[in-house]
Design a protein around this motif. Structure first.
Motif, short mmCIF file in Angstrom:
data_model
loop_
_atom_site.label_atom_id
_atom_site.label_comp_id
_atom_site.label_asym_id
_atom_site.label_seq_id
_atom_site.Cartn_x
_atom_site.Cartn_y
_atom_site.Cartn_z
N THR A 1 51.37 -44.87 14.82
CA THR A 1 50.62 -45.79 13.97
C THR A 1 50.63 -47.20 14.55
OG1 THR A 1 51.19 -44.46 12.04
CG2 THR A 1 50.39 -46.69 11.63
N MET A 37 55.55 -43.24 13.10
CA MET A 37 55.48 -44.70 12.98
C MET A 37 55.06 -45.34 14.30
SD MET A 37 58.40 -47.47 11.93
CE MET A 37 59.27 -47.21 13.44
N ASN A 60 49.31 -39.12 12.64
CA ASN A 60 50.38 -39.58 11.76
C ASN A 60 50.73 -38.49 10.75
OD1 ASN A 60 52.23 -41.19 10.52
ND2 ASN A 60 50.74 -42.31 9.31
N GLU A 90 59.26 -38.57 11.72
CA GLU A 90 58.85 -39.83 11.11
C GLU A 90 58.81 -40.98 12.11
OE1 GLU A 90 61.27 -37.92 9.75
OE2 GLU A 90 60.17 -37.11 8.02
#
Length: 51
Positions: free
Chosen positions: A23, A20, A7, A16
């Motif tokens: 994650t 995400m 991440n 980004e």
């Protein structure tokens, strides 16, 4: 731990959205593991308290 590192690397690289998604994928994997352990725990408790 690996998900956290990935991440941070992806965030610093300016990705980004991929950070995400990484994650979220890590969270799903961990939830499946936890669900399996809880299921095993309940089966063990059921066996212990069976009369």
């Amino acid at each position: 731990m690996l998900v956290a590192v990935l991440n941070q690397v992806l965030l610093r690289a300016g990705r980004e959205e991929q950070a995400m998604l990484t994650t979220l994928a890590g969270l799903v994997v961990v939830l499946f593991w936890v669900i399996q352990y809880v299921s095993t725990l309940f089966e063990t408790m059921e066996t212990m308290f069976r009369f």
